[in-house]
Design a protein around this motif. Sequence first.
Motif, PDB file in Angstrom:
ATOM      1  N   HIS A  57     -26.863  12.766 -55.764  1.00  0.00           N
ATOM      2  CA  HIS A  57     -26.412  11.445 -56.201  1.00  0.00           C
ATOM      3  C   HIS A  57     -26.873  11.179 -57.621  1.00  0.00           C
ATOM      4  N   LEU A  60     -26.750   5.701 -60.598  1.00  0.00           N
ATOM      5  CA  LEU A  60     -26.111   4.500 -60.067  1.00  0.00           C
ATOM      6  C   LEU A  60     -26.014   4.545 -58.546  1.00  0.00           C
ATOM      7  N   GLN A  61     -25.635   5.694 -58.003  1.00  0.00           N
ATOM      8  CA  GLN A  61     -25.543   5.844 -56.549  1.00  0.00           C
ATOM      9  C   GLN A  61     -26.909   5.672 -55.892  1.00  0.00           C
ATOM     10  N   ARG A  62     -27.938   6.185 -56.507  1.00  0.00           N
ATOM     11  CA  ARG A  62     -29.296   6.046 -55.976  1.00  0.00           C
ATOM     12  C   ARG A  62     -29.717   4.581 -55.950  1.00  0.00           C
ATOM     13  N   HIS A  63     -29.428   3.879 -57.025  1.00  0.00           N
ATOM     14  CA  HIS A  63     -29.774   2.457 -57.092  1.00  0.00           C
ATOM     15  C   HIS A  63     -29.002   1.669 -56.044  1.00  0.00           C
ATOM     16  N   ARG A  64     -27.748   2.040 -55.826  1.00  0.00           N
ATOM     17  CA  ARG A  64     -26.961   1.362 -54.786  1.00  0.00           C
ATOM     18  C   ARG A  64     -27.572   1.575 -53.411  1.00  0.00           C
ATOM     19  N   LEU A  65     -28.066   2.789 -53.150  1.00  0.00           N
ATOM     20  CA  LEU A  65     -28.724   3.057 -51.871  1.00  0.00           C
ATOM     21  C   LEU A  65     -29.948   2.147 -51.690  1.00  0.00           C
ATOM     22  N   TYR A  67     -30.530  -0.816 -53.279  1.00  0.00           N
ATOM     23  CA  TYR A  67     -30.070  -2.206 -53.139  1.00  0.00           C
ATOM     24  C   TYR A  67     -29.462  -2.459 -51.764  1.00  0.00           C
ATOM     25  N   ASP A  68     -28.677  -1.498 -51.256  1.00  0.00           N
ATOM     26  CA  ASP A  68     -28.098  -1.654 -49.917  1.00  0.00           C
ATOM     27  C   ASP A  68     -29.186  -1.750 -48.859  1.00  0.00           C
TER      28      ASP A  68
END
Length: 97
Positions: A57, A60-65, A67-68
């Motif tokens: 990832h 950005l994808q890591r940060h989304r994980l 935040y989710d």
Amino acid sequence: MSESERVRLIRERLGQALTLERLEVEDESHLHAGHAGARAGGGHYRVLVVSPDFAGHGRLQRHRLVYDAIGDAMRADTIHALSIRALTPDEAAGDDA
């Protein structure tokens, strides 16, 4: 919600959503006294998350994980600001995180 309860909430939610090899949560709320988010009651936090779940990832994808995982706690009255450092175990080992 107290600062220690917010830190515990961050730890619990990340631990439930991700496979953690390392997690550091730093409360930086005191650095933001008087800031609009601080007046609303929200805290400012810095996290270092080391997880194999981040492999493959981008940033950005890591940060989304992250935040989710934290979900509805990302409100001005709970967590106003979150600084994220999200690494795989291999990146952390080479980075001396």
